[in-house]
Write an enzyme that holds these catalytic residues in place. Structure first.
Site, PDB file in Angstrom:
ATOM      1  N   TYR A   1      11.291  -4.032  -7.794  1.00  0.00           N
ATOM      2  CA  TYR A   1      10.036  -3.873  -8.522  1.00  0.00           C
ATOM      3  C   TYR A   1       9.114  -2.790  -7.953  1.00  0.00           C
ATOM      4  O   TYR A   1       8.563  -1.994  -8.693  1.00  0.00           O
ATOM      5  CB  TYR A   1       9.268  -5.198  -8.534  1.00  0.00           C
ATOM      6  CG  TYR A   1       7.846  -5.067  -9.017  1.00  0.00           C
ATOM      7  CD1 TYR A   1       7.573  -4.942 -10.373  1.00  0.00           C
ATOM      8  CD2 TYR A   1       6.775  -5.009  -8.122  1.00  0.00           C
ATOM      9  CE1 TYR A   1       6.273  -4.768 -10.826  1.00  0.00           C
ATOM     10  CE2 TYR A   1       5.472  -4.839  -8.568  1.00  0.00           C
ATOM     11  CZ  TYR A   1       5.227  -4.726  -9.920  1.00  0.00           C
ATOM     12  OH  TYR A   1       3.949  -4.547 -10.369  1.00  0.00           O
TER      13      TYR A   1
ATOM     14  N   CYS B   1       0.847  -1.179   0.000  1.00  0.00           N
ATOM     15  CA  CYS B   1       0.000   0.000   0.000  1.00  0.00           C
ATOM     16  C   CYS B   1       0.886   1.233   0.000  1.00  0.00           C
ATOM     17  O   CYS B   1       2.101   1.123   0.155  1.00  0.00           O
ATOM     18  CB  CYS B   1      -0.864   0.048   1.257  1.00  0.00           C
ATOM     19  SG  CYS B   1      -1.940  -1.378   1.441  1.00  0.00           S
TER      20      CYS B   1
ATOM     21  N   GLY C   1      -0.793   0.805  -4.896  1.00  0.00           N
ATOM     22  CA  GLY C   1      -2.096   0.214  -4.592  1.00  0.00           C
ATOM     23  C   GLY C   1      -3.176   0.837  -5.433  1.00  0.00           C
ATOM     24  O   GLY C   1      -3.253   2.065  -5.526  1.00  0.00           O
TER      25      GLY C   1
ATOM     26  N   ASN D   1       0.829   0.668   5.836  1.00  0.00           N
ATOM     27  CA  ASN D   1       1.445  -0.135   4.766  1.00  0.00           C
ATOM     28  C   ASN D   1       2.245  -1.240   5.442  1.00  0.00           C
ATOM     29  O   ASN D   1       3.109  -0.951   6.268  1.00  0.00           O
ATOM     30  CB  ASN D   1       2.363   0.756   3.918  1.00  0.00           C
ATOM     31  CG  ASN D   1       3.203  -0.029   2.913  1.00  0.00           C
ATOM     32  OD1 ASN D   1       4.289   0.384   2.540  1.00  0.00           O
ATOM     33  ND2 ASN D   1       2.715  -1.175   2.468  1.00  0.00           N
ATOM     34  N   GLY D   2       1.952  -2.492   5.074  1.00  0.00           N
ATOM     35  CA  GLY D   2       2.682  -3.619   5.664  1.00  0.00           C
ATOM     36  C   GLY D   2       1.724  -4.694   6.112  1.00  0.00           C
ATOM     37  O   GLY D   2       0.526  -4.633   5.806  1.00  0.00           O
TER      38      GLY D   2
HETATM   39  P1  5GP Z   1       4.349 -13.405 -13.255  1.00  0.00           P
HETATM   40  O1  5GP Z   1       3.708 -13.123 -14.545  1.00  0.00           O
HETATM   41  O2  5GP Z   1       5.598 -14.214 -13.348  1.00  0.00           O
HETATM   42  O3  5GP Z   1       3.393 -13.992 -12.283  1.00  0.00           O
HETATM   43  O4  5GP Z   1       4.766 -12.012 -12.634  1.00  0.00           O
HETATM   44  C1  5GP Z   1       5.919 -11.352 -13.064  1.00  0.00           C
HETATM   45  C2  5GP Z   1       5.590  -9.953 -13.490  1.00  0.00           C
HETATM   46  O5  5GP Z   1       4.794  -9.301 -12.503  1.00  0.00           O
HETATM   47  C3  5GP Z   1       6.846  -9.143 -13.662  1.00  0.00           C
HETATM   48  O6  5GP Z   1       6.773  -8.465 -14.901  1.00  0.00           O
HETATM   49  C4  5GP Z   1       6.844  -8.155 -12.498  1.00  0.00           C
HETATM   50  O7  5GP Z   1       7.195  -6.874 -12.960  1.00  0.00           O
HETATM   51  C5  5GP Z   1       5.438  -8.169 -11.982  1.00  0.00           C
HETATM   52  N1  5GP Z   1       5.353  -8.283 -10.503  1.00  0.00           N
HETATM   53  C6  5GP Z   1       6.222  -8.817  -9.638  1.00  0.00           C
HETATM   54  N2  5GP Z   1       5.763  -8.744  -8.370  1.00  0.00           N
HETATM   55  C7  5GP Z   1       4.581  -8.138  -8.419  1.00  0.00           C
HETATM   56  C8  5GP Z   1       3.625  -7.723  -7.426  1.00  0.00           C
HETATM   57  O8  5GP Z   1       3.786  -7.922  -6.225  1.00  0.00           O
HETATM   58  N3  5GP Z   1       2.526  -7.073  -7.882  1.00  0.00           N
HETATM   59  C9  5GP Z   1       2.316  -6.820  -9.203  1.00  0.00           C
HETATM   60  N4  5GP Z   1       1.239  -6.164  -9.570  1.00  0.00           N
HETATM   61  N5  5GP Z   1       3.177  -7.210 -10.159  1.00  0.00           N
HETATM   62  C10 5GP Z   1       4.297  -7.847  -9.781  1.00  0.00           C
HETATM   63 MG    MG Z   2       6.417  -6.338 -14.939  1.00  0.00          MG
END
Ligand code: 5GP
Ligand code: MG
Ligand code: SF4
Length: 464
Positions: free
Chosen positions: A245, A2, A29, A104-105
């Protein structure tokens, strides 16, 4: 995950600035958003809604709300379902006055705290772990709200960055382990608190410093006063995945530029796993682009924006089902066929979670008749779930928990696939290894660490 934001001004109205700050934290979020303030009648007021900041909140209403302190929240559910009831800030008018909390957490001893509080008569209104903090506060009716908050925080375990609004002032608190980032900003006599420093630029404010792990800051007419929580942890647990990320590249966390660390992750990846003979480097936009630029720089290959992103669809994970998630990737990313035809390319993404994105992008690029495709991932394999506020699935659904690099390359259809090593990631972040959480990569959780010598859920002596 968040985003939280708080503003305090001795002279200006700040509700609209909270709206703008939340917009800058939207990437943290997208499920719901909310703003809270205390009115002249000593009552807490809140506006909340589902969806993006501009869908959930009315900017014009907030622009006309005459308050000098307010807090806000954007939500991405980890604990508790996605529903308006769980939207934050959560607010109450209790025996000692108004209180609003944005969190957040993820609290790791929530179930235990909830049990203790329910046995004392508490009725929980939501399934959000944040409510435990509010209930702990309300169960100390003889203490001032700020003192009750300090005592409540000594009982909670796990990850929290909080902004809290009390009559005593605006409060910012960070857990003793420092899982999530939290920054203090300033413009003139105004103070701002935000999950990430990128929210300050928009307001013409500058980053003063990070709130320290275990620090609680009270901001009011007396300026900024800092307090320390009684729990001390020799090792810190700042989430390394924020750099990989989650955070925005224009944020600075713990003095490290997120952009700079991501680019360095790409450089290190190229130094370990440069794909000789490839024609160019491309990324999975937007999350893989900064690392891909670093990869291109270190390998001497040109970078091409050969995979195009539709800017108007949200992050893929927001869609709840696997079917919609897969469709989401196709809607979101599309390769340029003429750039890939008869060419050999390196494709860089920041992480593999379920493996959905990598598999679909590789198959779309294959349809463009690429000669060969080499996947490079600018983080180590994610093999373990996160309990500290990021919604990674259980081990069974984490693609890397089941297969090594070669298996993964076969599964997603790439000619080769390599990850950045954990050591490479830590070096790229540039902070000491004992200041970072890497649990989703190595399974070393706080609860198993020597520094976690505070049994959860005791609540001894806080209730009168
Ligand atoms: P996958 O398709 O392997 O399940 O997810 C990998 C992709 O999701 C990567 O492109 C990465 O940028 C993104 N990603 C990684 N962790 C998260 C997350 O916690 N939330 C979201 N929305 N995207 C994520
Ligand atoms: Mg991605
Ligand atoms: Fe971050 Fe991973 Fe630790 Fe969770 S387990 S806090 S995602 S490093």
């Amino acid at each position: 995950m968040c985003g939280v934001f708080g503003a305090y001004s001795p002279s200006d109205f700040v509700a609209e600035e909270v709206y703008l700050g939340l917009s800058a934290l939207q990437h943290r979020g997208q499920e719901s958003a909310g703003v809270a303030w205390i009115d002249n009648n000593r009552r807490v007021n809140t506006i909340k809604g589902m969806g993006l900041v501009h869908e959930a909140l009315s900017q014009s209403v907030l622009a006309e709300t005459p308050v000098r302190s307010a807090i806000g929240h954007v939500r991405y559910s980890t604990a508790g379902g996605s529903m308006l009831q769980n939207a934050q800030p959560i607010c109450a008018n209790y025996a000692q006055g108004p209180v609003a909390i944005a969190h957040n957490g993820n609290l790791t001893n929530f179930d235990e705290l909830r049990g203790i509080l329910e046995n004392r008569g508490a009725i929980f209104q939501s399934t959000s772990d944040t409510e435990a903090i509010l209930q702990l506060l309300a169960h100390q009716p003889k203490r001032s709200p700020f003192e009750a908050l300090l005592r409540a925080l000594a009982e909670v375990r796990g990850a929290y960055c909080l902004v809290v609004l009390l009559e005593e002032g605006l409060v910012a608190a960070r857990d003793p382990w420092g899982f999530r980032p939290l920054s203090l900003g300033k413009r003139g006599d105004n103070y701002y608190v935000a999950s990430e420093s990128c929210a300050f630029s928009l307001l013409g404010a500058s980053l003063v410093r990070d709130i320290a792990p275990g620090e609680v800051v009270l901001i009011n007419g007396n300026g900024v006063t800092s307090y320390s929580l009684p729990i001390k942890s020799p090792k810190k647990w700042l989430c390394s995945f924020e750099y990989v990320y989650f955070a925005r590249p224009d944020s600075v966390i713990e003095g490290r530029s997120v952009y700079g660390t991501r680019q360095e992750m790409g450089r290190k990846l190229a130094m370990s796993w440069g794909a000789s003979g490839a024609d160019f480097v491309a990324s999975f936009p937007d999350s893989g682009t900064t690392a891909a630029l670093g990869y291109a720089q270190a390998s001497g290959m040109p970078f091409k924006a050969a995979v195009v992103r539709n800017r108007y669809v949200g992050r893929t994970f927001i869609q709840p089902t696997q079917k919609v998630r897969e469709l989401g990737v196709r809607i979101k990313l599309n390769p340029c066929p003429e750039l890939f035809r008869d060419r050999s390319a390196v494709l860089v993404d920041d992480s593999i979670v379920r493996g959905t994105t990598a598999g679909l992008v590789v198959s779309m690029v294959r349809e463009c008749k690429a000669r060969s495709l080499h996947l490079r991932i600018s983080s180590p394999p994610i093999k373990y779930p996160c309990f500290y506020g990021i919604d990674t699935p259980s081990s069974g659904d984490l693609a890397a928990a089941k297969c090594d690099e070669d298996d993964m390359a076969r599964t997603v259809g790439a000619d080769s696939l390599h990850y950045l090593s954990k050591e490479g990631m830590i070096e790229a972040i540039g902070l000491p290894p004992d200041s970072l959480c890497t649990a989703c990569f190595d399974g070393e959780y706080l609860e198993g660490a020597k520094s976690f010598n505070h049994p959860p859920g005791c609540c001894g002596g806080i209730f009168d």
